[in-house]
Design an enzyme around this catalytic site. Structure first.
Site, mmCIF file in Angstrom:
data_model
loop_
_atom_site.group_PDB
_atom_site.id
_atom_site.type_symbol
_atom_site.label_atom_id
_atom_site.label_comp_id
_atom_site.label_asym_id
_atom_site.label_seq_id
_atom_site.Cartn_x
_atom_site.Cartn_y
_atom_site.Cartn_z
ATOM 1 N N CYS A 219 0.816 -1.216 0.000
ATOM 2 C CA CYS A 219 0.000 0.000 0.000
ATOM 3 C C CYS A 219 0.854 1.273 0.000
ATOM 4 O O CYS A 219 1.852 1.344 0.717
ATOM 5 C CB CYS A 219 -0.897 -0.029 1.229
ATOM 6 S SG CYS A 219 -1.769 1.501 1.566
ATOM 7 N N GLY A 221 1.060 1.330 -3.369
ATOM 8 C CA GLY A 221 1.401 0.672 -4.629
ATOM 9 C C GLY A 221 2.593 1.235 -5.365
ATOM 10 O O GLY A 221 2.758 0.991 -6.559
ATOM 11 N N GLY A 222 3.457 1.975 -4.660
ATOM 12 C CA GLY A 222 4.627 2.559 -5.326
ATOM 13 C C GLY A 222 5.534 1.516 -5.955
ATOM 14 O O GLY A 222 5.995 1.674 -7.088
ATOM 15 N N ASP A 238 -1.066 -6.240 1.812
ATOM 16 C CA ASP A 238 -1.139 -5.099 2.725
ATOM 17 C C ASP A 238 -2.562 -4.975 3.245
ATOM 18 O O ASP A 238 -3.520 -5.178 2.488
ATOM 19 C CB ASP A 238 -0.735 -3.799 2.022
ATOM 20 C CG ASP A 238 -0.267 -2.734 3.003
ATOM 21 O OD1 ASP A 238 -1.021 -2.421 3.941
ATOM 22 O OD2 ASP A 238 0.851 -2.219 2.832
ATOM 23 N N ASP A 258 -1.132 -9.583 6.737
ATOM 24 C CA ASP A 258 0.116 -9.122 7.351
ATOM 25 C C ASP A 258 1.283 -9.600 6.493
ATOM 26 O O ASP A 258 1.429 -10.800 6.238
ATOM 27 C CB ASP A 258 0.213 -9.703 8.764
ATOM 28 C CG ASP A 258 1.439 -9.223 9.528
ATOM 29 O OD1 ASP A 258 2.409 -8.759 8.887
ATOM 30 O OD2 ASP A 258 1.437 -9.332 10.767
ATOM 31 N N ASP A 275 9.062 -3.268 1.155
ATOM 32 C CA ASP A 275 9.462 -1.958 1.676
ATOM 33 C C ASP A 275 8.656 -1.665 2.938
ATOM 34 O O ASP A 275 7.984 -0.650 3.031
ATOM 35 C CB ASP A 275 9.240 -0.877 0.608
ATOM 36 C CG ASP A 275 9.819 0.473 1.010
ATOM 37 O OD1 ASP A 275 10.752 0.495 1.835
ATOM 38 O OD2 ASP A 275 9.338 1.512 0.507
ATOM 39 N N LYS A 304 15.289 -0.369 6.967
ATOM 40 C CA LYS A 304 15.211 0.947 7.599
ATOM 41 C C LYS A 304 16.299 1.038 8.671
ATOM 42 O O LYS A 304 16.406 0.165 9.534
ATOM 43 C CB LYS A 304 13.832 1.170 8.214
ATOM 44 C CG LYS A 304 12.669 0.866 7.270
ATOM 45 C CD LYS A 304 12.683 1.734 6.014
ATOM 46 C CE LYS A 304 11.520 1.352 5.102
ATOM 47 N NZ LYS A 304 11.503 2.163 3.869
#
Length: 361
Positions: A219, A221-222, A238, A258, A275, A304
């Protein structure tokens, strides 16, 4: 050449410094780092004047996560304003014939102010270098690349990198245009990753239309956008909503689940991308599980980074992957990069080339 000049993102100088120190020591080289915060570059000074050249040959640039570009070079200060071209040519007089010239600056606000000057001096400088037989008139494969990194209008590092072990991009940056219909700017991260990690001559076969893929934490959707753009069928995982335009392509199936719990029913997935905002070790463990169980052949995922010890965090995760895959006899290729479109994160590519069938049958 006693100096190795390393370009990095502004604010990541300590990470780039720790990394070059680690890899140089691993190859048996000794030296020290000169780095200032937010300058966009670091200098590794070798104790032996010949070792700068050796480092950029023997340390695999693909293993450098935080380095955008590097070269072996020397510092020129107080160049006469009326003849900076002559000063650079003199510094490069003993270089092996180079295929091209790149006149660059650090990627900082101060550096960008010098770009107009760099463009202006490039033409007369290249002509002078061609005349002295230091740079070829036309680029040629397998020849060194000459770099001039201007720090001010009369101070620069002058040196060279090897085309087989450097970044092919100006300033080490692949600049991409943001698609107007993409759901988010994060789409550029995956676009850059495909371009950086997959050799151009293999891209058509390894990133191809008709392949099945999974996007964990999709989510809005990039990253799914980049998979759809390349003609793949995507399982978007998502609990949040997906972009309507992507859903209308007929290539995307949205599973409200999940991302850490979802597993595919069949082992027919070529690409897994991820991501998700989570601790890097947790994401790494998830990716290891997908690899060991042969759920996907190639994986691209973001880690991250914490505010401190980013170098340590990344290398811990890479070591986890290597240790687990080697324990199970899995053949793989692993690369990580702090991409231009990344911020407080790095992008990892894992190509699983062989998994013993006994692990999942």
């Amino acid at each position: 050449m006693s100096s190795v000049v390393i370009y990095c993102r502004s604010g990541f100088e300590n990470d780039a410094a720790a990394e070059i120190t680690f890899h140089a020591a691993e190859q048996g080289f000794a030296g020290y780092v000169k780095a200032k915060p937010n300058t966009g570059y670091v200098i590794y000074e070798c104790f032996d004047a010949q070792h700068g050249d050796e480092i950029i040959k023997k340390v695999d640039f693909k293993n450098m996560v935080f380095a955008r570009q590097w070269f072996a070079g020397t510092l020129i200060e107080n160049m006469p304003v009326e003849d900076r071209v002559g000063a650079v040519v003199e510094a490069a007089k003993d270089f092996t014939l180079c295929s091209e010239l790149r006149v660059e600056t650090p990627d900082t606000n101060e550096g960008k102010e010098l770009l107009t000057f760099c463009k202006k001096i490039s033409t007369p400088l290249k002509k002078a270098l061609e005349k002295r037989n230091i740079v070829l008139r036309e680029p040629k494969a397998n020849r060194p690349v000459m770099h001039v990194l201007f720090l001010t209008n009369n101070t620069a590092y002058v040196g060279y990198s090897y085309s087989f072990n450097n970044s092919p991009f100006f300033m080490g940056i692949l600049r991409l245009r943001m698609p107007s219909d993409a759901p988010s700017r994060s789409t550029l991260k995956l676009d850059e990753a495909f371009n950086v990690f997959i050799p151009e001559q293999q891209r058509e076969s390894r990133v191809a239309a008709g392949m099945r893929s999974v996007d964990l934490g999709a989510c809005p959707g990039g990253w799914t956008y980049q998979l759809v753009r390349r003609g793949m069928f995507v399982s978007a995982i998502d609990n949040g909503p997906m972009n309507d335009d992507l859903m209308q392509t007929g290539q995307v199936k949205h599973f409200r689940a999940d991302g850490f719990k979802y597993r595919p029913e069949k082992r027919n997935i070529t690409w897994l991308v991820c991501d998700m905002v989570e601790k890097p070790t947790k994401v790494t463990s998830l990716m290891i599980d997908w690899a060991v169980n042969a759920y996907a052949k190639e994986l691209i995922f973001n880690l991250k980074l914490p505010m401190k010890k980013r170098f340590d965090s990344v290398y811990e995760c890479l070591s986890m992957i290597r240790a687990e895959l080697e324990k199970y006899g899995i053949s793989y290729e692993l690369q990580a990069k702090h991409l231009y479109h990344d911020r407080e994160e790095v992008t990892v590519h894992l190509n699983v080339t062989k998994v013993p069938q006994s692990l999942y049958s």
